[in-house]
Motif scaffolding. Structure first.
Motif, PDB file in Angstrom:
ATOM      1  N   ASP A 217       2.463  54.247 -13.727  1.00 15.98           N
ATOM      2  CA  ASP A 217       2.750  55.557 -13.166  1.00 15.98           C
ATOM      3  C   ASP A 217       4.170  55.571 -12.594  1.00 15.98           C
ATOM      4  OD1 ASP A 217       1.515  58.237 -12.090  1.00 15.98           O
ATOM      5  OD2 ASP A 217       2.582  57.329 -10.391  1.00 15.98           O
ATOM      6  N   GLU A 218       4.960  56.583 -12.984  1.00 16.28           N
ATOM      7  CA  GLU A 218       6.369  56.642 -12.571  1.00 16.28           C
ATOM      8  C   GLU A 218       6.512  56.707 -11.052  1.00 16.28           C
ATOM      9  OE1 GLU A 218       9.054  59.338 -14.600  1.00 16.28           O
ATOM     10  OE2 GLU A 218       7.633  59.513 -16.263  1.00 16.28           O
ATOM     11  N   THR A 219       5.776  57.610 -10.427  1.00 17.39           N
ATOM     12  CA  THR A 219       5.895  57.800  -8.976  1.00 17.39           C
ATOM     13  C   THR A 219       5.457  56.558  -8.217  1.00 17.39           C
ATOM     14  OG1 THR A 219       5.464  60.163  -9.249  1.00 17.39           O
ATOM     15  CG2 THR A 219       5.237  59.251  -7.029  1.00 17.39           C
ATOM     16  N   LEU A 220       4.322  55.991  -8.610  1.00 13.10           N
ATOM     17  CA  LEU A 220       3.834  54.779  -7.947  1.00 13.10           C
ATOM     18  C   LEU A 220       4.808  53.629  -8.137  1.00 13.10           C
ATOM     19  CD1 LEU A 220       1.560  53.401  -6.394  1.00 13.10           C
ATOM     20  CD2 LEU A 220       0.467  52.881  -8.594  1.00 13.10           C
ATOM     21  N   PHE A 221       5.378  53.519  -9.324  1.00 14.38           N
ATOM     22  CA  PHE A 221       6.367  52.488  -9.624  1.00 14.38           C
ATOM     23  C   PHE A 221       7.537  52.575  -8.638  1.00 14.38           C
ATOM     24  CE2 PHE A 221      10.151  50.932 -11.759  1.00 14.38           C
ATOM     25  CZ  PHE A 221       9.737  49.790 -12.410  1.00 14.38           C
ATOM     26  N   VAL A 222       8.056  53.783  -8.434  1.00 10.52           N
ATOM     27  CA  VAL A 222       9.205  53.986  -7.548  1.00 10.52           C
ATOM     28  C   VAL A 222       8.856  53.631  -6.102  1.00 10.52           C
ATOM     29  CG1 VAL A 222      10.685  55.758  -6.521  1.00 10.52           C
ATOM     30  CG2 VAL A 222      10.345  55.697  -8.992  1.00 10.52           C
ATOM     31  N   TRP A 223       7.684  54.071  -5.625  1.00  9.90           N
ATOM     32  CA  TRP A 223       7.312  53.804  -4.232  1.00  9.90           C
ATOM     33  C   TRP A 223       7.028  52.334  -3.983  1.00  9.90           C
ATOM     34  CZ3 TRP A 223       7.603  56.677   0.107  1.00  9.90           C
ATOM     35  CH2 TRP A 223       7.908  58.027  -0.057  1.00  9.90           C
ATOM     36  N   ILE A 224       6.466  51.642  -4.975  1.00  6.09           N
ATOM     37  CA  ILE A 224       6.239  50.200  -4.828  1.00  6.09           C
ATOM     38  C   ILE A 224       7.568  49.472  -4.680  1.00  6.09           C
ATOM     39  CG2 ILE A 224       5.525  48.136  -6.098  1.00  6.09           C
ATOM     40  CD1 ILE A 224       3.182  49.758  -7.194  1.00  6.09           C
ATOM     41  N   MET A 225       8.527  49.832  -5.516  1.00  2.00           N
ATOM     42  CA  MET A 225       9.836  49.184  -5.439  1.00  2.00           C
ATOM     43  C   MET A 225      10.544  49.537  -4.132  1.00  2.00           C
ATOM     44  SD  MET A 225       9.771  47.565  -8.244  1.00  2.00           S
ATOM     45  CE  MET A 225      11.300  47.084  -9.020  1.00  2.00           C
ATOM     46  N   GLY A 226      10.428  50.808  -3.712  1.00  2.00           N
ATOM     47  CA  GLY A 226      11.032  51.210  -2.443  1.00  2.00           C
ATOM     48  C   GLY A 226      10.430  50.476  -1.256  1.00  2.00           C
ATOM     49  N   ALA A 227       9.107  50.268  -1.300  1.00  2.00           N
ATOM     50  CA  ALA A 227       8.448  49.529  -0.227  1.00  2.00           C
ATOM     51  C   ALA A 227       8.953  48.087  -0.169  1.00  2.00           C
ATOM     52  CB  ALA A 227       6.937  49.556  -0.429  1.00  2.00           C
ATOM     53  N   GLY A 228       9.171  47.495  -1.348  1.00  2.00           N
ATOM     54  CA  GLY A 228       9.708  46.136  -1.382  1.00  2.00           C
ATOM     55  C   GLY A 228      11.073  46.050  -0.719  1.00  2.00           C
ATOM     56  N   ILE A 229      11.934  47.032  -1.006  1.00  2.00           N
ATOM     57  CA  ILE A 229      13.253  47.071  -0.371  1.00  2.00           C
ATOM     58  C   ILE A 229      13.121  47.252   1.133  1.00  2.00           C
ATOM     59  CG2 ILE A 229      15.297  48.531  -0.056  1.00  2.00           C
ATOM     60  CD1 ILE A 229      15.732  46.911  -2.408  1.00  2.00           C
ATOM     61  N   GLY A 230      12.269  48.214   1.557  1.00  2.00           N
ATOM     62  CA  GLY A 230      12.126  48.504   2.972  1.00  2.00           C
ATOM     63  C   GLY A 230      11.689  47.301   3.783  1.00  2.00           C
ATOM     64  N   VAL A 231      10.678  46.589   3.303  1.00  2.00           N
ATOM     65  CA  VAL A 231      10.173  45.417   4.024  1.00  2.00           C
ATOM     66  C   VAL A 231      11.262  44.354   4.166  1.00  2.00           C
ATOM     67  CG1 VAL A 231       8.551  43.494   3.906  1.00  2.00           C
ATOM     68  CG2 VAL A 231       7.777  45.814   3.385  1.00  2.00           C
ATOM     69  N   LEU A 232      12.021  44.123   3.112  1.00  2.00           N
ATOM     70  CA  LEU A 232      13.055  43.080   3.181  1.00  2.00           C
ATOM     71  C   LEU A 232      14.271  43.524   3.983  1.00  2.00           C
ATOM     72  CD1 LEU A 232      13.127  40.159   1.982  1.00  2.00           C
ATOM     73  CD2 LEU A 232      11.224  41.587   1.250  1.00  2.00           C
ATOM     74  N   VAL A 233      14.556  44.836   4.038  1.00  2.00           N
ATOM     75  CA  VAL A 233      15.625  45.315   4.921  1.00  2.00           C
ATOM     76  C   VAL A 233      15.233  45.052   6.376  1.00  2.00           C
ATOM     77  CG1 VAL A 233      16.790  47.369   5.831  1.00  2.00           C
ATOM     78  CG2 VAL A 233      16.614  47.031   3.373  1.00  2.00           C
ATOM     79  N   GLY A 234      13.968  45.359   6.717  1.00  2.00           N
ATOM     80  CA  GLY A 234      13.489  45.058   8.058  1.00  2.00           C
ATOM     81  C   GLY A 234      13.591  43.576   8.377  1.00  2.00           C
ATOM     82  N   PHE A 235      13.213  42.723   7.425  1.00  2.00           N
ATOM     83  CA  PHE A 235      13.317  41.280   7.634  1.00  2.00           C
ATOM     84  C   PHE A 235      14.782  40.855   7.778  1.00  2.00           C
ATOM     85  CE2 PHE A 235      13.984  37.044   5.765  1.00  2.00           C
ATOM     86  CZ  PHE A 235      13.260  36.277   6.674  1.00  2.00           C
TER      87      PHE A 235
END
Length: 545
Positions: free
Chosen positions: A115-133
């Motif tokens: 799914d295009e939308t789910l794909f984008v949000w999964i990748m965005g979540a990965g970036i967000g978590v590592l930015v916080g770290f």
């Protein structure tokens, strides 16, 4: 006046890309439809004009916002709040990143269960978590080299449990998440946090946040692939055909991009407004300039992406397939190695995110490292990345046979490279897979992979497995290229320091000799010991000295 200087710089940096497209599409393999040449011209002009407006607006909007928000986070006092807003801003700056949206469409086109939308949000979540770290690492002063070694060790442990179709795709997605919007903002956010919260405020604290953030999408998509495989009963469905088509109407392309570009840009502005009201409190004039700059960013990015979609989307696939046509000699396909190298280098010089990174580096190092130096270094690295990708596609060798040795070399080089160039190298690997790369090089490799599959028949790898991977290589070769640049730079600095030290020592010795010569004749009194006798000759020398 500034816009004209930017326009001139962008024009000259994009000329190599224009030249290689003209050579292939006009002289080597002329296109049958004459209207396609009009599309290419419109696409090229749009890329130059759009990128110029984008970069000019960026310097007075997104970059100041990132720095202001980053520096104001210290007012939140508690570490948990700082990390939380780091995750939120990292997610918002990524969820509609243009390059990521392009990759999501390409992936769904080949394997429709993604799914295009789910794909984008999964990748965005990965970036967000590592930015916080990354912000946590800066505040706690954790060793960047140790963190990189642990994270990439984790990646290459988990990779053996991931479906084959998702390995190259995950690395490609990592490069696509750090593009024209997310890189400037996240980099500026890191600068703001490092300037106020870092213990030693070194340059390596400012850089490195993009490199660490790039790890998140890889692990996130690995997990998504494992879950998807389990849901599908242990096997993913076969990949379909890749056919991006060719847009017939520029107006339709612009209208289609209006919402996507707004979604990429405006969440950052909207979340910035509460910080402006309660924490930052800029004067109205400066706040208005930021809003005006964001309009320039929006218009520039809209023109840039529309030009790519209209003028370049079909050209990459065309070039990838034409060299593998059965009507041409067998050796002709190996010209793709040269074409890939030149295109990779040319596109890197045209990527907005690479330009932004070079400007940030030149500013932070007070001009000691010129932005053109880092851009040329990355261009060579990306050229080799595209070349390696073509070798992988033509030989159908599993991508891990390439990635594991390349990442091993990059991790070993950390031992011999200064911290600044280590973090710069990993940041560079994250910024090079921008919108232009995703929209041109990925269709190039997918077109070549599809042609290979048609020629090889049943013995061919799937297009999803063999076609993706170009951004994966684009993410790792800069690690080696930039660290090599750092080793050369550090060697020259040490050599200059040794030369200066030797010169100073010679000057001191000469000065000491002159002092001794001048004071020698006047030193007539020689010390005596307790018995009244003269001291030894050695003691005399010591006394004179």
């Amino acid at each position: 006046m500034k816009i004209f200087n930017t326009l001139k710089e962008v024009f000259f940096s994009s000329l190599p890309l224009a030249v290689i497209i003209i050579i292939v599409c006009v002289f080597v393999a002329p296109m049958e439809n004459a209207f396609n040449y009009v599309k290419l011209l419109v696409g090229y002009v749009s890329v130059v004009v759009g990128q110029s407006l984008f970069l000019d607006g960026l310097s007075i909007s997104i970059l100041p916002i990132g720095k202001l928000v980053g520096s104001s986070l210290v007012n939140l006092k508690k570490t948990v709040f700082i990390i939380f807003f780091g995750v939120v801003f990292g997610l918002l700056a990524t969820v509609a990143e243009p390059a990521l949206a392009v990759l999501a469409r390409q992936t769904h086109m080949i394997i429709d269960i993604v799914d295009e939308t789910l794909f984008v949000w999964i990748m965005g979540a990965g970036i967000g978590v590592l930015v916080g770290f990354s912000l946590y690492r800066i505040m706690k002063d954790l060793s960047i080299k140790v963190v990189f070694a642990i994270l990439y060790g984790l990646i290459f442990t988990v990779v053996f449990f991931v479906p084959e179709q998702f390995v190259a795709l995950a690395f490609d997605g990592s490069g696509a998440t750090t593009g024209d919007i997310s890189v400037p903002f996240i980099l500026a956010l890191g600068i703001g946090v490092a300037g106020t919260m870092s213990r030693h405020k070194a340059n390596e604290d400012i850089f490195g946040i993009i490199g660490l953030a790039s790890v998140g999408p890889i692990l996130a998509l690995f997990i998504y692939g494992i879950i998807l495989k389990a849901v599908q009963g242990g096997a993913l469905p076969p990949a379909g055909l890749y056919d991006p088509g060719a847009a017939e109407s520029l107006g339709a392309v612009v209208v289609a991009n209006l919402g996507g570009v707004a979604l990429a840009l405006f969440p950052v502005i909207i979340v910035y407004v509460p910080f402006q009201i309660f924490l930052i409190k800029l004067p109205k004039k400066e706040f208005g300039q930021i809003l005006l700059g964001s309009v320039s960013v929006y218009i520039g990015l809209l023109i840039f992406l529309s030009g790519i979609d209209f003028g370049f989307a079909f050209a990459g696939k065309y070039i990838g397939e034409v060299f593998l046509s059965p009507a041409r000699p067998e050796w002709f396909k190996w010209l793709l190695l040269l074409i890939g190298f030149v295109l990779g280098a040319a596109i890197t010089l045209s990527e907005p995110a690479v330009t932004v990174l070079g400007e940030q580096l030149e500013e932070i190092t007070n001009g000691h490292i010129k932005k053109m130096t880092i851009r040329l270094t990355l261009a060579v690295g990306i050229g080799f990345a595209a070349l390696i990708s073509m070798v992988k596609i033509l030989s159908q060798i599993n991508i891990l046979w390439f990635l594991i040795p390349l990442y091993a070399i990059a991790l070993i080089m950390m031992r011999f490279t200064s911290n600044l160039f280590v973090v710069l190298a990993f940041d560079s690997g994250g910024v090079t897979g921008g919108a232009l790369t995703s929209a041109f090089l990925t269709p190039l490799t997918l077109g070549a992979a599809q042609a290979v599959a048609e020629l090889a028949g049943e013995n061919a790898q799937s297009i999803l497995t063999n076609g993706f991977g170009i951004i994966a290589f684009i993410s790792v070769t800069p690690l080696i290229a930039v660290q090599a640049l750092g080793m050369i730079y550090d060697f020259r600095v040490r050599k200059e320091q040794q030369s200066m030290a030797a010169t100073e020592l010679e000057e001191i010795q000469e000065l000491s000799s002159l002092v001794l010569q001048e004071s020698g004749p006047e030193t007539t009194e020689i010390p005596q010991d307790e018995t009244g006798e003269q001291s030894s000759s050695m003691e005399e020398k010591d006394y004179v000295q």
